[in-house]
Motif scaffolding. Structure first.
Motif, PDB file in Angstrom:
ATOM      1  N   ILE A  61       0.797  -1.042  -0.234  1.00  0.00           N
ATOM      2  CA  ILE A  61       0.009  -0.341   0.178  1.00  0.00           C
ATOM      3  C   ILE A  61       0.906   1.269  -0.096  1.00  0.00           C
ATOM      4  CG2 ILE A  61      -2.227   1.193   2.072  1.00  0.00           C
ATOM      5  CD1 ILE A  61      -2.518  -1.426   1.888  1.00  0.00           C
ATOM      6  N   ILE A  62       2.253   1.425   0.876  1.00  0.00           N
ATOM      7  CA  ILE A  62       2.909   2.499   0.468  1.00  0.00           C
ATOM      8  C   ILE A  62       3.371   2.955  -0.413  1.00  0.00           C
ATOM      9  CG2 ILE A  62       5.165   3.041   1.412  1.00  0.00           C
ATOM     10  CD1 ILE A  62       4.291   1.938   4.613  1.00  0.00           C
ATOM     11  N   ALA A  83      12.067  -0.033  -6.985  1.00  0.00           N
ATOM     12  CA  ALA A  83      11.550  -1.144  -7.057  1.00  0.00           C
ATOM     13  C   ALA A  83      12.936  -2.554  -7.357  1.00  0.00           C
ATOM     14  CB  ALA A  83      10.628  -1.501  -8.401  1.00  0.00           C
ATOM     15  N   ALA A  84      13.098  -2.093  -7.773  1.00  0.00           N
ATOM     16  CA  ALA A  84      14.510  -3.076  -8.539  1.00  0.00           C
ATOM     17  C   ALA A  84      15.771  -2.759  -6.602  1.00  0.00           C
ATOM     18  CB  ALA A  84      15.668  -2.967  -9.662  1.00  0.00           C
ATOM     19  N   ILE A  85      15.695  -1.719  -6.427  1.00  0.00           N
ATOM     20  CA  ILE A  85      16.347  -1.773  -5.130  1.00  0.00           C
ATOM     21  C   ILE A  85      15.773  -1.907  -4.206  1.00  0.00           C
ATOM     22  CG2 ILE A  85      17.666   0.073  -3.443  1.00  0.00           C
ATOM     23  CD1 ILE A  85      17.812   1.738  -6.244  1.00  0.00           C
ATOM     24  N   LEU A  86      14.439  -2.457  -3.534  1.00  0.00           N
ATOM     25  CA  LEU A  86      14.206  -2.396  -2.699  1.00  0.00           C
ATOM     26  C   LEU A  86      13.899  -3.912  -3.006  1.00  0.00           C
ATOM     27  CD1 LEU A  86      11.082   0.205  -3.401  1.00  0.00           C
ATOM     28  CD2 LEU A  86      12.143  -0.173  -1.245  1.00  0.00           C
ATOM     29  N   PHE A  87      13.271  -4.273  -3.839  1.00  0.00           N
ATOM     30  CA  PHE A  87      13.563  -6.174  -3.880  1.00  0.00           C
ATOM     31  C   PHE A  87      15.018  -6.979  -3.639  1.00  0.00           C
ATOM     32  CE2 PHE A  87      10.091  -5.426  -7.159  1.00  0.00           C
ATOM     33  CZ  PHE A  87       8.982  -6.505  -6.547  1.00  0.00           C
ATOM     34  N   ALA A 110      10.364  -5.429   1.389  1.00  0.00           N
ATOM     35  CA  ALA A 110       9.665  -5.892   0.115  1.00  0.00           C
ATOM     36  C   ALA A 110       8.103  -5.576  -0.574  1.00  0.00           C
ATOM     37  CB  ALA A 110       9.559  -7.744   0.172  1.00  0.00           C
ATOM     38  N   GLY A 111       7.473  -5.518   0.330  1.00  0.00           N
ATOM     39  CA  GLY A 111       5.479  -5.395  -0.045  1.00  0.00           C
ATOM     40  C   GLY A 111       5.672  -4.192  -0.753  1.00  0.00           C
ATOM     41  N   MET A 112       7.334  -2.809  -0.375  1.00  0.00           N
ATOM     42  CA  MET A 112       7.334  -1.567  -0.962  1.00  0.00           C
ATOM     43  C   MET A 112       7.595  -2.035  -2.458  1.00  0.00           C
ATOM     44  SD  MET A 112       8.734   0.502   2.317  1.00  0.00           S
ATOM     45  CE  MET A 112       9.196   2.378   1.000  1.00  0.00           C
ATOM     46  N   GLY A 113       8.363  -2.862  -2.760  1.00  0.00           N
ATOM     47  CA  GLY A 113       8.853  -3.452  -3.491  1.00  0.00           C
ATOM     48  C   GLY A 113       7.377  -3.572  -4.720  1.00  0.00           C
ATOM     49  N   VAL A 114       7.047  -4.604  -4.105  1.00  0.00           N
ATOM     50  CA  VAL A 114       6.284  -5.100  -4.950  1.00  0.00           C
ATOM     51  C   VAL A 114       5.174  -4.526  -5.099  1.00  0.00           C
ATOM     52  CG1 VAL A 114       3.448  -6.823  -4.687  1.00  0.00           C
ATOM     53  CG2 VAL A 114       6.115  -7.865  -4.167  1.00  0.00           C
TER      54      VAL A 114
END
Length: 461
Positions: A61-62, A83-87, A110-114
């Protein structure tokens, strides 16, 4: 570029962007194999276990809330890098976590990346794709999600079955044998790293560039995709509609954009209320009681994941020839019938292959309609200056709907029974059928600018 080189360029860029979907599917599915060992190792209570599983939704959600507007302001490519960095950070960090607090922190990352990937990857693909191929190329994103889910299941199964005989010496022994769940999650660092590196060779969205007056760059990219003549025609249409600054939520709340947002959000919510996540994540539990699956839940998940991936190719094959509207209407109606058949099997005590066939039929119909087309529709119907924000609202609707289904399914299953629950899912698909028949208009073969200009009118006024 020659036509074949243009097609190669477009498909290459699409596949790189679709890696965001692969990581989306992988990260959401890999947790199915690590819940029990993490619970055992850290001695988690029921509430801690629930927070561990569900906290990724908070991250989603964030990620959705900030990524849409951010991509409208700084560009699609930069947000995909984020997104790639978060994953990558979450996969590595989770594997090396030594406390429950660290697990939660990296799970939220991980959820933020998703959340970011689920929002920006299909948006980026839609803005690069030629009109005649846009439906097919955006559907690649849904295909990548299903492949990510399947790879997570296969990876979990492989590590689980080979860990018992593995040596516990050294770092890799510790990760893959002594604490199997660490290896399951660390595998995700490989595609995350590849995603980050490959993003360096993809261009920015030409429509976003034109929005900020960088027309020469936009024209160059469009030429690589469509050839010089088609690029000039597209560029003329894009610049005619690219004078508005990046819009926000308030603009989306005014007609006619509000009407489009409501339609896209309703179709997105109903697609999730079909119960697809209940089938995917609770399927092993459901079917164990029917005698189909004796003990190996992970093996069953691989079967479901493979079917879901295979059936998505139907959407890729037909979405640009038959169109979005016919596929959505037929798929939602047939999904309702398949779910009603599944409910009837539970009600009548039908077990074995009859039950499995009805569930597989639902996966077939969902995979070419309700699953991929919500992304195609949401990325097409909004003008460029609000497209990122609008899509983020639709994706937020998807995640909230997923949360409701995951929250309510166990209670409905134990309260009113599995049969009645599946009849509810069937009813949601039937509502989707009637809603799409009344409000969904066809967009195949039209440029994003033709759709946004108002030339495409809803079939039902």
């Amino acid at each position: 570029m020659k036509p074949n080189r243009q097609q190669f360029f477009t498909i290459t860029v699409t596949l790189i962007a679709a890696l965001g979907g692969f990581l989306f599917g992988f990260d959401m599915a890999v947790v199915s194999g690590i819940i029990d060992p993490v619970k055992s190792q850290f001695g988690l209570s029921a509430s801690q276990e629930g927070w561990f599983v569900s906290c990724a939704l908070l991250g989603c959600i964030i990620g959705v809330l900030f990524s849409g507007n951010l991509s409208d302001r700084i560009g699609r490519k930069k947000v995909l890098f984020l997104a790639a960095i978060l994953f990558l950070v979450s996969a590595a960090g989770f594997a090396w976590s030594t406390s429950y607090t660290m697990l939660i922190g990296f799970r939220i990352l991980a959820g933020m990346g998703v959340g970011v990937a689920s929002n920006i990857s299909p948006l980026y693909i839609s803005e690069l794709a030629p009109a005649r191929q846009r439906g097919r190329l955006v559907t690649f994103y849904q295909l990548a999600i299903t492949i990510g889910i399947l790879c997570a299941y296969i990876s979990n199964l492989f590590i689980q079955r080979h860990a018992a005989g593995a040596s516990t010496d050294g770092v890799w022994g510790w990760l893959f044998a002594a604490e199997v769940w660490r290896g399951m999650f660390l595998v995700g660092a490989l595609p995350a790293g590849a995603f980050f590196l490959l993003l360096t060779i993809v261009p920015e969205s030409p429509r976003w560039l034109a929005q900020y007056g960088r027309n020469d760059e936009a024209l160059s990219i469009l030429t690589n995709i469509s050839g010089p003549e088609e690029a000039r025609r597209e560029m003329t249409a894009i610049t005619a509609l690219s004078q508005k600054p990046a819009g926000g939520f308030n603009e989306l709340m005014r007609p006619p954009l509000r009407n489009l947002l409501v339609m896209a959000a309703v179709l997105t919510a109903l697609s999730q209320f079909s119960g697809i996540n209940a089938v995917i994540f609770y399927g092993p539990t459901i079917l164990k009681s029917t005698g189909i699956v004796a003990s190996d839940a992970l093996l069953y998940q691989v079967m479901l994941g493979a079917a879901n991936t295979l059936f998505t190719f139907i959407a890729i094959w037909k979405v640009d020839s038959l169109g979005r509207r016919p596929l959505y209407i037929v798929g939602s109606l047939c999904s309702a019938i398949a779910l009603a058949a599944t409910a009837t099997c539970f009600l009548a005590g039908v077990t074995g292959w009859g039950m499995l066939l009805s569930i597989m039929l639902f996966l077939l119909f969902f995979a070419f309609s309700l699953g991929p087309l919500k992304f195609v529709i949401a990325t097409e119907i909004f003008p460029t200056h609000v497209r990122g924000t609008a899509l983020s609202m639709c994706i937020l609707t998807m995640w909230v709907s997923d949360w409701l289904v995951n929250l309510l399914f166990p209670m409905l299953r134990d309260g009113i029974g599995v049969a009645a629950t599946f009849f509810i899912f069937s009813a949601c698909c039937l509502i989707s059928f009637f809603y799409a028949k009344k409000y969904l208009f066809e967009t195949k073969g039209k440029t994003l600018e033709e759709i946004a200009s108002g030339e495409m009118l809803p079939i039902s006024q």
